[in-house]
Design a protein around this motif. Structure first.
Motif, short mmCIF file in Angstrom:
data_model
loop_
_atom_site.label_atom_id
_atom_site.label_comp_id
_atom_site.label_asym_id
_atom_site.label_seq_id
_atom_site.Cartn_x
_atom_site.Cartn_y
_atom_site.Cartn_z
N ILE A 95 0.85 -1.19 0.00
CA ILE A 95 0.00 0.00 0.00
C ILE A 95 0.89 1.25 0.00
O ILE A 95 1.89 1.31 0.71
CB ILE A 95 -0.99 0.01 1.20
CG1 ILE A 95 -1.80 1.30 1.26
CG2 ILE A 95 -0.28 -0.22 2.52
CD1 ILE A 95 -2.79 1.47 0.14
N HIS A 96 0.50 2.21 -0.80
CA HIS A 96 1.24 3.48 -0.87
C HIS A 96 0.28 4.56 -0.41
O HIS A 96 -0.72 4.82 -1.08
CB HIS A 96 1.72 3.71 -2.30
CG HIS A 96 2.55 2.56 -2.80
ND1 HIS A 96 1.99 1.39 -3.29
CD2 HIS A 96 3.89 2.38 -2.83
CE1 HIS A 96 2.95 0.55 -3.60
NE2 HIS A 96 4.11 1.10 -3.33
N TYR A 97 0.55 5.11 0.76
CA TYR A 97 -0.38 6.05 1.37
C TYR A 97 0.03 7.46 0.98
O TYR A 97 1.03 7.99 1.46
CB TYR A 97 -0.38 5.86 2.90
CG TYR A 97 -1.59 6.45 3.58
CD1 TYR A 97 -2.78 5.73 3.67
CD2 TYR A 97 -1.56 7.73 4.12
CE1 TYR A 97 -3.90 6.27 4.28
CE2 TYR A 97 -2.67 8.28 4.73
CZ TYR A 97 -3.83 7.54 4.81
OH TYR A 97 -4.94 8.08 5.42
N PHE A 98 -0.75 8.06 0.06
CA PHE A 98 -0.43 9.41 -0.46
C PHE A 98 -1.15 10.45 0.41
O PHE A 98 -2.38 10.46 0.47
CB PHE A 98 -0.94 9.57 -1.90
CG PHE A 98 -0.06 8.99 -2.97
CD1 PHE A 98 0.70 7.85 -2.74
CD2 PHE A 98 0.01 9.57 -4.24
CE1 PHE A 98 1.51 7.31 -3.74
CE2 PHE A 98 0.82 9.04 -5.24
CZ PHE A 98 1.57 7.91 -5.00
N SER A 99 -0.37 11.32 1.02
CA SER A 99 -0.98 12.33 1.87
C SER A 99 -0.15 13.61 1.83
O SER A 99 1.08 13.56 1.97
CB SER A 99 -1.08 11.82 3.31
OG SER A 99 -1.64 12.81 4.15
N ALA A 100 -0.81 14.74 1.65
CA ALA A 100 -0.10 16.03 1.67
C ALA A 100 0.40 16.35 3.07
O ALA A 100 1.19 17.27 3.25
CB ALA A 100 -1.01 17.14 1.17
N TYR A 147 3.85 8.48 1.38
CA TYR A 147 4.44 9.46 0.46
C TYR A 147 3.86 10.84 0.75
O TYR A 147 2.62 10.99 0.83
CB TYR A 147 4.10 9.11 -0.99
CG TYR A 147 5.01 8.07 -1.60
CD1 TYR A 147 6.36 8.35 -1.85
CD2 TYR A 147 4.52 6.80 -1.96
CE1 TYR A 147 7.19 7.41 -2.43
CE2 TYR A 147 5.35 5.86 -2.55
CZ TYR A 147 6.69 6.17 -2.79
OH TYR A 147 7.51 5.24 -3.36
N GLY A 148 4.74 11.82 0.86
CA GLY A 148 4.25 13.17 1.13
C GLY A 148 5.29 14.23 0.81
O GLY A 148 6.21 13.99 0.03
N LEU A 149 5.14 15.39 1.41
CA LEU A 149 6.01 16.53 1.14
C LEU A 149 6.94 16.83 2.31
O LEU A 149 6.52 16.80 3.46
CB LEU A 149 5.16 17.77 0.85
CG LEU A 149 4.69 17.91 -0.59
CD1 LEU A 149 3.41 18.75 -0.67
CD2 LEU A 149 5.78 18.54 -1.46
N HIS A 150 8.17 17.14 1.96
CA HIS A 150 9.18 17.48 2.98
C HIS A 150 9.18 19.00 3.14
O HIS A 150 10.03 19.71 2.63
CB HIS A 150 10.54 16.98 2.49
CG HIS A 150 11.61 17.03 3.51
ND1 HIS A 150 12.52 18.06 3.59
CD2 HIS A 150 11.94 16.18 4.51
CE1 HIS A 150 13.35 17.84 4.58
NE2 HIS A 150 13.03 16.70 5.16
N TYR A 151 8.16 19.50 3.85
CA TYR A 151 8.05 20.94 4.05
C TYR A 151 9.23 21.44 4.87
O TYR A 151 9.56 20.84 5.89
CB TYR A 151 6.77 21.30 4.80
CG TYR A 151 5.49 20.86 4.12
CD1 TYR A 151 5.00 21.56 3.02
CD2 TYR A 151 4.77 19.77 4.59
CE1 TYR A 151 3.81 21.16 2.42
CE2 TYR A 151 3.59 19.37 4.00
CZ TYR A 151 3.11 20.07 2.91
OH TYR A 151 1.95 19.68 2.32
N ILE A 169 9.02 2.83 5.48
CA ILE A 169 9.48 4.21 5.37
C ILE A 169 8.35 5.18 5.03
O ILE A 169 7.37 4.82 4.39
CB ILE A 169 10.62 4.43 4.33
CG1 ILE A 169 10.17 4.01 2.95
CG2 ILE A 169 11.89 3.75 4.75
CD1 ILE A 169 11.04 4.59 1.86
N LEU A 170 8.56 6.38 5.52
CA LEU A 170 7.78 7.53 5.08
C LEU A 170 8.72 8.31 4.18
O LEU A 170 9.80 8.72 4.62
CB LEU A 170 7.37 8.37 6.30
CG LEU A 170 6.80 9.76 6.00
CD1 LEU A 170 5.54 9.67 5.16
CD2 LEU A 170 6.52 10.50 7.31
N CYS A 228 6.44 12.67 -8.22
CA CYS A 228 7.66 12.03 -7.67
C CYS A 228 7.33 10.63 -7.17
O CYS A 228 8.07 9.67 -7.43
CB CYS A 228 8.21 12.84 -6.50
SG CYS A 228 9.02 14.38 -6.96
N SER A 229 6.21 10.51 -6.48
CA SER A 229 5.86 9.22 -5.86
C SER A 229 5.49 8.18 -6.91
O SER A 229 5.88 7.01 -6.81
CB SER A 229 4.71 9.41 -4.87
OG SER A 229 5.01 10.45 -3.97
#
Ligand code: NBX
Length: 824
Positions: A73-78, A148-152, A236-237, A298-299
């Motif tokens: 599972i690939h959990y896509f979240s902002a 998967y997300g953003l490295h703010y 991993i995140l 990217c993801s």
């Protein structure tokens, strides 16, 4: 000599080994010494020592997943609102007490070192925290998963309170480095943006689309290991940071445009610079769309690369191997992006690509608020993602032309409603509709919410695809939200029901039979008392306000929003204050009302409510006439690490949203699990909490979903309630005076205006009387210590359902169809 594979036992460190490792890292990683090291250096050295364990297990997990090549599972979240990781990782590796002892021998307190860690606040609220709980549970249950997300660079703003008002300050969580993240330059991706689409002849004949990007951005992945409880699986995140792409910079640079190239660089880096601080409303800003596309593209590239390493260009296994969960509509653009990659880059025909696509994606809805449903202007889409807009048009044309036409022939009204494109002066792309059309499953986050998603938000989609809509009630990880944050209660539960409860929270049901046991009640309430005493100190340190642990601690912690109704709590406190002023002997147990909440920076009324709470607090807390019976505290900068201190100390949990508006809530679960009694409406997961705990152990009040709908349909007039209830009228009129803002009358009037002239859209006044009665009931319960203890114990003991492991297991069975993958 063959090297023997390390066993679990070899991996488990003892105190002396850990101590040696910390000291070694202090010297060789941090470049300091025991004599000179700052607390921060000690914290980092400790993290480095722990990481030796984490990395070993991470490598094993990755090898196992690669060898078994299982579905993941690939959990896509902002957003991923992780909070701090040190104590969590130590607990999940069963190293917490070992580390505590090791540090003690070095003259240090682990809890003090943990305070050195900045919160990783890469989220706004419930949605982001849910993502964090879910990746914890996925690793704990040994499911192959990637977040998967953003490295703010800057997470949610830090809140300061100045003269009662919220001031936003930048959050710099990695200013001095973050020991829990690993940069992976070997997995950098390049992402196109802007430009135009050309139609060319393809190699295999026929026409083909080529997107010529106007610019390219580099995506640099940072991996945060996610340690499952028990330490077997470390997933991993992966968070993407944007950088300028070299390819672009060099051209400008060689042409002598050094300054321009720096501007390009700055622009590229803007993409992951800052988290948008709006929860629930959407600003529709270009940068936000780019953020969404950036992390999704990217993801998807990352997933493709890993898939193709094993399967090459044979996509027949793709849907069997890959599941992607969209955490709300923020990552929706991943759907047309996958289509683009499959059709334009991998040369699949449309039907084959679409068949893969809608099997891969599923979508979780977190809100019914109309202003929160994402829509992007077609013009903006066309400018930033021209090829994606074409793909969306194609998806839409086929959907309306085939499916909708077959079901409702010639019905243009339904077509307009279901279309991905909203027609009007400004044409818009409706991300929710795209999500539903492109997903195998759509879920809400509590029973009532899922029902409303089906019946009110997407009724036609539900008619078209009756099996698509489902429910997965939210949950929270009991490791962070009980084991780590409430160690004394955790130890008591270990004694009474055994040590399995952090994995099987239902085991806490075994505590119910002690709910009437005097000795147990006393132990339970003594722990609550200790937690309250600790919070008393935090309150004093953070606000200077002195509160008494004998009082009832009544806590409302959540983002500030009219639908969450902090204003209802506020006007009720004002009513209590009036009663006390009118009659100093007014019979009530002393209460401390404690708030923690951030307002979106542009949400004027929300900020006014914070101001009003603080002004009320100043007045009430310094009024000797009421003999300390009432205190009001606004805790600045509410965040995960502060929640961990507040929740264990709560007696009363405020869950008072207008019925039908709070999708689920998760703070409600955390507070009840830690022994707080809920005062709440029948909204979101409150309904399920009451089912588990029993209605007699919660203080439920106010209109339910059907009654809210009926009142609105009849035509709600807040003035009816204003004139009918003299206390309510007096309280509202108080806002116009300068009683709380000496010399400045009218400073709080906006709140009254919103509740009268503004029409009170969230029915605050309609629920006021019932809310006040519910508080009186709670007060009467508290005066009977045995009764209170019993209710508190039963609340805590019956929250097993709200374990995020159960939520994940529901996702697995209803949506993802994953298999566990044991890491040896
Ligand atoms: O998601 C929240 C809901 O309000 C809660 O009821 C629910 O328990 C929780 C988890 O399912 N929604 C939420 O937190 N939304 C956001 O934070 C948000 C952030 C950005 C944005 C829109 C919403 N653009």
């Amino acid at each position: 000599m063959a090297t023997k594979k390390k066993t679990e036992l070899d991996l488990q460190l003892n105190k002396d080994q850990l101590k040696a490792s910390i000291v070694r890292h202090l010297r060789s990683t941090l470049g300091t010494s025991e004599q000179k090291a700052s607390p921060q250096a000690w914290w980092k050295a400790t993290a480095a020592a722990v990481n030796e364990q984490v990395y070993e297990r991470l490598t094993r997990t990755q090898q196992t997943h690669f060898n078994k090549d299982t579905r993941a599972i690939h959990y896509f979240s902002a957003e991923f609102l992780m909070g701090r990781l040190t104590s969590n990782n130590l607990h999940n590796l069963s190293l917490y007490s070992v580390c505590e002892e090791a540090l003690r021998e070095l003259g240090l307190e682990l809890t003090d070192l943990c305070e050195q860690e900045p919160d990783m606040a890469l989220g706004n609220g419930g949605l982001g925290r849910l993502a964090a709980c879910f990746i914890d549970s996925l690793a704990t249950l040994n499911y192959p998963a990637v977040g998967y997300g953003l490295h703010y660079e800057h997470g949610l703003f830090r809140q300061e309170i100045q003269d009662g008002r919220q001031i936003e300050r930048p959050d710099s969580w990695r200013e001095y480095g973050n020991p829990w993240e690993i940069c992976r330059p070997e997995s950098v991706q390049e992402i196109p943006l802007y430009g135009y689409v050309e139609t060319v002849f393809g190699d295999k004949g026929g026409l083909k689309k080529v997107w010529h990007a106007g610019r390219k951005i580099k995506g640099v992945p940072w991996d945060i290991p996610v340690v499952g409880f028990g330490g077997h699986t470390v997933n991993i995140l992966r968070l993407w940071e944007s950088r300028a792409s070299e390819f672009f910079d060099w051209d400008v640079f060689n042409a002598g445009g050094y300054v321009d190239s720096q501007a390009e660089k700055a622009q590229a880096e803007t993409i992951s610079k800052v988290l948008y601080p709006n929860d629930e409303t959407d600003a529709g800003k270009e940068l936000r769309l780019i953020q969404q596309y950036f992390f999704c593209a990217c993801s998807i590239k990352d997933i493709m690369r890993r898939y193709k390493r094993v399967h090459g260009s044979d996509f027949s296994n793709f849907a069997a191997q890959i599941a992607i969960q969209l955490n709300d509509t923020h990552p929706t653009v991943a759907i047309p992006e996958l289509m683009r990659v499959l059709v334009d880059e991998e040369d699949l025909n449309w039907d084959a690509a679409w068949t893969i696509c809608y099997q891969v994606f599923s979508y979780t809805n977190h809100t019914l608020l109309p202003e929160a449903l994402e829509k992007w202007s077609v013009n903006l889409f066309e400018k930033v993602l021209p090829r994606h807009l074409e793909i969306i048009y194609e998806i839409n044309a086929r959907f309306l032309g085939d499916l909708v036409e077959a079901k409702w022939p010639g019905d243009d009204v339904i077509k307009a409603k279901l279309s991905i494109i909203e027609e009007g002066e400004v044409r818009k792309v409706r991300m929710g509709n795209l999500c539903v059309i492109g997903s195998a499953k759509v879920n809400g986050v509590a029973e009532i919410h899922s029902k409303l998603v089906k019946e009110d938000l997407f009724p036609e989609f539900a008619a078209l695809w009756p099996d698509k809509m489902c429910n997965v009630t939210n949950g929270v990880t009991p490791r962070r939200w009980l084991l780590a944050c409430n160690p004394e209660l955790a130890a008591l539960y270990d004694e009474v029901v055994g040590k399995e409860w952090p994995l099987q929270l239902d085991k806490l049901r075994g505590v119910v039979k002690f709910a009437d046991d005097k000795a147990f009640q006393q132990q339970f309430m003594t722990i609550k008392r200790h937690n309250k005493e600790k919070l008393v100190k935090v309150i004093k340190a953070e606000t200077g306000i002195e509160v008494d642990a004998n009082a009832i601690f009544d806590i409302q912690i959540k983002r500030l929003h009219e639908y969450k109704r902090q204003q209802l709590n506020l006007i009720h406190i004002m009513a209590l204050y009036r009663r006390l002023l009118a009659n100093p002997d007014y019979d009530m147990h002393p209460r401390v009302f404690i708030f923690g909440s951030k307002a979106a920076p542009g949400y004027k009324l929300a900020k006014d409510i914070i101001y009003a709470i603080n002004k009320l607090a100043e007045r009430v807390n310094n009024d000797t006439r009421i003999q300390g019976k009432l205190k009001v505290v606004f805790m600045p900068n509410y965040r995960v690490s502060l929640a961990e201190k507040m929740i264990p100390a709560a007696d009363v949990s405020e869950q008072i949203s207008t019925a039908g508006y709070e999708a689920s809530g998760t703070g409600n679960m955390k507070l009840a699990l830690n022994g707080a009694i809920t005062i709440g409406t029948l909204d979101g997961a409150n309904i399920e909490i009451v089912e588990e705990a029993g209605a007699e152990h919660c203080a439920i009040f106010g209109l339910n979903v059907d009654e809210v709908k009926a009142l609105k349909a009849r035509g709600y007039n807040p003035y009816d309630f204003y004139y009918a209830n003299s206390e309510l009228k007096a309280v509202l009129d108080w806002f116009d005076t300068d009683y709380f803002t000496p010399g400045k009358p009218g400073e709080l009037s906006s709140i009254k205006r919103s509740l009268l002239e503004g029409g009170d859209p969230y029915l605050t006044l309609a629920d006021f009387a019932a809310y006040s009665e519910a508080h009186q009931l709670v007060d009467s319960w508290y005066r009977d210590p045995a009764l209170w203890a019993k209710k508190a114990i039963i609340n805590s003991a019956t929250m097993g359902k709200f374990n995020s492991d159960r939520s994940i297991q529901d996702y697995v069975e209803r949506i993802w169809k994953l298999e566990r993958c044991k890491v040896g």
